[in-house]
Design a protein around this motif. Structure first.
Motif, short mmCIF file in Angstrom:
data_model
loop_
_atom_site.label_atom_id
_atom_site.label_comp_id
_atom_site.label_asym_id
_atom_site.label_seq_id
_atom_site.Cartn_x
_atom_site.Cartn_y
_atom_site.Cartn_z
N UNK A 57 31.32 38.44 53.45
CA UNK A 57 32.71 38.05 53.67
C UNK A 57 33.05 36.72 53.01
N UNK A 59 31.09 34.57 49.80
CA UNK A 59 31.03 34.50 48.34
C UNK A 59 31.25 35.84 47.66
N UNK A 60 30.72 36.90 48.27
CA UNK A 60 30.91 38.19 47.59
C UNK A 60 32.37 38.61 47.63
N UNK A 62 34.86 36.62 47.69
CA UNK A 62 35.54 35.73 46.73
C UNK A 62 35.35 36.26 45.31
N UNK A 63 34.13 36.70 45.02
CA UNK A 63 33.86 37.23 43.68
C UNK A 63 34.67 38.51 43.43
N UNK A 64 34.74 39.34 44.44
CA UNK A 64 35.50 40.58 44.30
C UNK A 64 36.96 40.29 43.99
N UNK A 66 38.19 37.72 42.59
CA UNK A 66 38.31 37.18 41.23
C UNK A 66 38.18 38.27 40.18
N UNK A 67 37.40 39.29 40.48
CA UNK A 67 37.11 40.32 39.49
C UNK A 67 38.06 41.49 39.52
#
Lengths: 70, 476
Positions: A57, A59-60, A62-64, A66-67
């Motif tokens: 919930x 960093x991953x 956040x990465x999602x 962004x991507x």
């Protein structure tokens, strides 16, 4: 990924299938076209990887965001 | 041309006669890897215009989206598309962007100008008028992106006030479309724009050679472009370079434009190519031979960047009609690495909702979306997590990264180091496809407060007459 049981006596996660304590391993996870290198707890026997809720919930997620193609 | 070589069934659509603007039936027909729009006016004869040349094919280039009709329409349907724009409630997409022309004045007189600026004596709209127009746009379109355009918007000394006005009304992403002449010389003005709340600068940038500017803009301009970018960067404004492409004029400069943009990153956040469309003001000698279709541009980017960017990197859009554009998002790391991060091939994930469940849901969701790579990445000797570049011979200024990414590094850098390559193919009276027009998500706020799809607003008949834009003269 739902096979782990927290065994406080061992001080760490144990793979429920293999009975082995998880160890921190270099793992690679892909989202869309990006492959991330992460050190994560994983079972040395079956390879099951544990992603805790904080990571998922945090960093991953956040990465999602962004991507993800908008 | 021989239509019997075509094995795909023609697709029926509608268009307008480029002479009289009569709505007429049209067909999209394929000849090999080319697609043409063919149409016939009972009064003015047959017309044929190229729509698409090459790969990926037009039929592959799809990102289906269900029609969404505007809740608020400022017009009633009387004659039907495209004559009742307001937007009418038969329109099939909501605006993601509205454009408002804050002046008709311009400090250039480009031979190519979609707005045909600077030839009418139109007074600048007052702040009160702009406020009314922006309120109407907000009411109908919601807080979407706002483009301040013209003419040349930086001729308005009160542009910062316009930006403040727009912010107050609720627009949170505001860009200015500019030739950069004032920004190159007047850094204080750039500061004022930034402080007023300007988000981004879309800078006309047709190439890296002044012969291109002399052809498209009437004079050399390169000496202004780089200082404009520098000034924007120094005041904290991101810049997108916007080249207008005409085949044979600057389509061989595409790779150099991309490299120049990367060299000016992170101030320059990307390049948004616009193949020429024949509306507004343009040299009448350009015909199909001047057109540069989206797949041709995708291939040119790949060829001219020696594979730094690949044709397969590009995706159709999620907002406008599939055939209107393409894009790819990269991360440009500080060591010169270029890494594709956007979804490929039109992948379209729904937003991830992690708030709705506990560990199991999180795990299920994560395990669905994240996966173990199927093969070991072919790590080149030149890619690494730290991104050292010069390990195998001559250093490359930019190199494609396909190795593993450190998650923390990614999260630190992505906000400031994303780099987008995109392109939009506008429509004109020759190639107008009403199906595409109904999917348009860029609306112009007209002088009388209507929302009109960009291509409809700028549509120009062969004699120079505009469908919506008032013109004071005919084309010679």
């Amino acid at each position: 990924m739902t096979e782990a049981v927290d065994v406080k006596d061992t001080g760490g996660w144990i793979c429920n299938r293999c009975g082995l304590p998880l160890t921190v391993q270099k793992t690679r996870l892909q989202y869309f076209r990006v492959i991330f290198a992460l050190d994560l707890p994983a079972c040395p026997g079956c390879g099951m990887i544990l992603i805790d809720e904080e990571l998922a919930t945090g960093k991953m997620a956040e990465a999602e965001e962004a991507l993800e193609d908008k | 041309m021989d239509e019997t070589t075509d094995t795909s069934p023609p697709q029926e659509t509608e268009s307008l006669c480029p002479v009289c603007f009569r709505r007429i039936k049209a067909r999209r027909i394929c000849h090999g890897d080319e697609v043409f729009l063919v149409k016939e006016c009972p009064d003015h004869g047959s017309f044929k215009t190229v729509l698409w040349r090459g790969k990926p094919s037009m039929s592959e280039w799809q990102r289906p989206k269900g029609p969404v009709h505007p809740d608020i329409s400022y017009t009633q349907i009387e004659r039907g598309c495209p004559f009742d724009c307001g937007l009418c409630n038969a329109h099939e997409q909501l605006p993601c962007s509205v454009l408002i022309e804050v002046t008709d004045r311009c400090n250039l007189h480009c031979p190519v100008c979609f707005a045909d600026s600077g030839v009418r004596e139109i007074e600048d709209p007052s702040l009160e008028r702009l406020s009314w127009l922006l309120e109407r746009a907000m009411a109908a379109a919601g807080p979407c992106n706002l483009q301040l355009s013209g003419g040349e918007p930086t001729l308005r000394d009160d542009l910062p006030d316009i930006i403040g006005l727009a912010r107050g009304i609720g627009f949170s992403f505001i860009q200015v479309n500019t030739n950069g002449l004032r920004l190159s010389k007047d850094k204080d003005y750039a500061v004022r724009l930034k402080e007023a709340g300007l988000s981004s600068v879309f800078l006309q940038f047709d190439g890296t050679d002044d012969t291109i500017y002399r052809a498209l803009r009437g004079r050399g301009l390169l000496d202004n472009k780089l200082p404009a970018v520098r000034n924007c960067g120094e005041v904290g404004l991101g810049v997108i370079l916007v080249p207008t492409l005409i085949k044979g004029v600057n389509t061989g400069n595409v790779g150099d434009i991309v490299r120049q943009a990367l060299a000016m990153s992170p101030t320059v956040r990307g390049v948004h190519f616009q193949p020429v469309s024949y509306f507004g003001r343009f040299p009448v000698s350009y015909g199909d031979e001047g057109r540069f279709t989206l797949p041709e541009l995708m291939s040119a980017i790949e060829d001219q960047t020696a594979g730094l960017m690949n044709l397969n990197d590009f995706s159709p859009p999620g907002c406008e009609h599939s055939h209107c554009s393409f894009h790819a998002t990269y991360m440009h790391t500080s060591d010169g690495g270029i890494r594709l991060i956007g979804a490929a091939g039109g992948d379209n994930c729904c937003p991830l909702d992690l708030s709705a469940g506990g560990v199991n849901k999180t795990v299920d969701t994560v395990s669905t979306r994240w996966r173990l790579p199927s093969n070991t990445s072919p790590l080149s000797d030149c890619s690494s997590l730290s991104g050292e570049r010069a390990c195998c011979g001559r250093p490359q200024p930019f190199a494609r990264d396909e190795g593993d990414m450190d998650l923390d590094l990614f999260l630190r850098e992505i906000a400031s180091r994303s780099f987008t390559i995109s392109a939009m193919a506008f429509q004109d009276a020759e190639n107008l496809d009403l199906e595409r027009l109904r999917g348009c998500c860029i609306s112009v706020v007209s002088q009388d407060g209507m929302l009109v799809p960009f291509c409809a607003y700028n549509l120009t008949a062969r004699d120079g007459k505009g469908l919506y834009r008032r013109r004071s003269r005919s084309r010679q």
